[in-house]
Design a protein around this motif. Sequence first.
Motif, PDB file in Angstrom:
ATOM      1  N   ASP A 143       0.826  -1.207   0.000  1.00 60.19           N
ATOM      2  CA  ASP A 143       0.000   0.000   0.000  1.00 60.19           C
ATOM      3  C   ASP A 143       0.863   1.260   0.000  1.00 60.19           C
ATOM      4  O   ASP A 143       0.526   2.248  -0.654  1.00 60.19           O
ATOM      5  N   ILE A 144       1.971   1.220   0.713  1.00 58.49           N
ATOM      6  CA  ILE A 144       2.888   2.367   0.719  1.00 58.49           C
ATOM      7  C   ILE A 144       3.468   2.577  -0.673  1.00 58.49           C
ATOM      8  O   ILE A 144       3.476   3.698  -1.188  1.00 58.49           O
ATOM      9  N   GLU A 145       3.944   1.512  -1.286  1.00 49.91           N
ATOM     10  CA  GLU A 145       4.510   1.614  -2.639  1.00 49.91           C
ATOM     11  C   GLU A 145       3.461   2.079  -3.643  1.00 49.91           C
ATOM     12  O   GLU A 145       3.731   2.930  -4.492  1.00 49.91           O
ATOM     13  N   ASP A 146       2.249   1.509  -3.540  1.00 48.03           N
ATOM     14  CA  ASP A 146       1.169   1.905  -4.442  1.00 48.03           C
ATOM     15  C   ASP A 146       0.833   3.382  -4.279  1.00 48.03           C
ATOM     16  O   ASP A 146       0.597   4.085  -5.262  1.00 48.03           O
ATOM     17  N   PHE A 147       0.806   3.853  -3.036  1.00 50.41           N
ATOM     18  CA  PHE A 147       0.508   5.262  -2.807  1.00 50.41           C
ATOM     19  C   PHE A 147       1.550   6.153  -3.473  1.00 50.41           C
ATOM     20  O   PHE A 147       1.210   7.174  -4.072  1.00 50.41           O
ATOM     21  N   MET A 148       2.815   5.782  -3.364  1.00 52.42           N
ATOM     22  CA  MET A 148       3.870   6.602  -3.969  1.00 52.42           C
ATOM     23  C   MET A 148       3.652   6.764  -5.468  1.00 52.42           C
ATOM     24  O   MET A 148       3.937   7.819  -6.025  1.00 52.42           O
ATOM     25  N   MET A 149       3.115   5.734  -6.091  1.00 50.68           N
ATOM     26  CA  MET A 149       2.815   5.826  -7.520  1.00 50.68           C
ATOM     27  C   MET A 149       1.517   6.602  -7.755  1.00 50.68           C
ATOM     28  O   MET A 149       1.422   7.417  -8.673  1.00 50.68           O
ATOM     29  N   LYS A 150       0.515   6.378  -6.930  1.00 49.69           N
ATOM     30  CA  LYS A 150      -0.800   7.002  -7.105  1.00 49.69           C
ATOM     31  C   LYS A 150      -0.791   8.500  -6.823  1.00 49.69           C
ATOM     32  O   LYS A 150      -1.615   9.235  -7.363  1.00 49.69           O
ATOM     33  N   ARG A 151       0.131   8.971  -5.977  1.00 52.77           N
ATOM     34  CA  ARG A 151       0.171  10.405  -5.685  1.00 52.77           C
ATOM     35  C   ARG A 151       0.424  11.210  -6.955  1.00 52.77           C
ATOM     36  O   ARG A 151      -0.053  12.331  -7.092  1.00 52.77           O
ATOM     37  N   VAL A 152       1.110  10.618  -7.915  1.00 47.83           N
ATOM     38  CA  VAL A 152       1.328  11.268  -9.206  1.00 47.83           C
ATOM     39  C   VAL A 152      -0.005  11.368  -9.946  1.00 47.83           C
ATOM     40  O   VAL A 152      -0.315  12.408 -10.538  1.00 47.83           O
ATOM     41  N   ASP A 153      -0.809  10.307  -9.897  1.00 56.28           N
ATOM     42  CA  ASP A 153      -2.137  10.319 -10.527  1.00 56.28           C
ATOM     43  C   ASP A 153      -3.022  11.400  -9.908  1.00 56.28           C
ATOM     44  O   ASP A 153      -3.757  12.092 -10.613  1.00 56.28           O
ATOM     45  N   VAL A 154      -2.964  11.532  -8.586  1.00 60.86           N
ATOM     46  CA  VAL A 154      -3.760  12.552  -7.895  1.00 60.86           C
ATOM     47  C   VAL A 154      -3.373  13.935  -8.411  1.00 60.86           C
ATOM     48  O   VAL A 154      -4.235  14.745  -8.756  1.00 60.86           O
ATOM     49  N   MET A 155      -2.100  14.197  -8.489  1.00 58.50           N
ATOM     50  CA  MET A 155      -1.646  15.513  -8.963  1.00 58.50           C
ATOM     51  C   MET A 155      -2.003  15.721 -10.439  1.00 58.50           C
ATOM     52  O   MET A 155      -2.350  16.838 -10.833  1.00 58.50           O
TER      53      MET A 155
END
Length: 166
Positions: A86-98
């Motif tokens: 989940d931590i690794e996935d979040f690091m990737m998803k934060r780019v999607d959010v932005m």
Amino acid sequence: MLSSCKKEDDGLHNGYFWLYGAGLKDMYREEATKAISEKWKIKWVDAGGCVIDDETLKKITDTNKKTREAIEKKCGEGWALRYNKDIEDFMMKRVDVMDVLIVNKLFRSKLRDHNIPIDDVDKEIKVLNDKGQYEVAVINPKLKYENKIGFRVNVDTNKRTVNLVK
């Protein structure tokens, strides 16, 4: 720091498991652990600076071991692998959010209302669920320390929508 007046079992404090850390911080990982803390009910707490003595390190290690065992009881075997994923996935998803935010008219309008330049957005992202939904608190560094949040939005990365949180 590792003890409190009100002792709660197995590292649980106000509904969250507290794990302790010390040393040099990885800012990206810290952002990710904060973002998923609601989902996992795990918070990381600083228990020492970059240099700590052996006694403090032993206290941290012993306390975290008990807390990890309690988390395993609650979340099942292999929880740490899922948590780290989940931590690794979040690091990737934060780019999607932005990516969603940067082109959204409502978001840009709120930035203008709060005099925050688009290229200097300071934000805290929190995972709401596993369906691509996030809450973003936009920080305005010009506001007083007690209330630095300029505004909040919910972002759906799947539908690519942004809604103001009231």
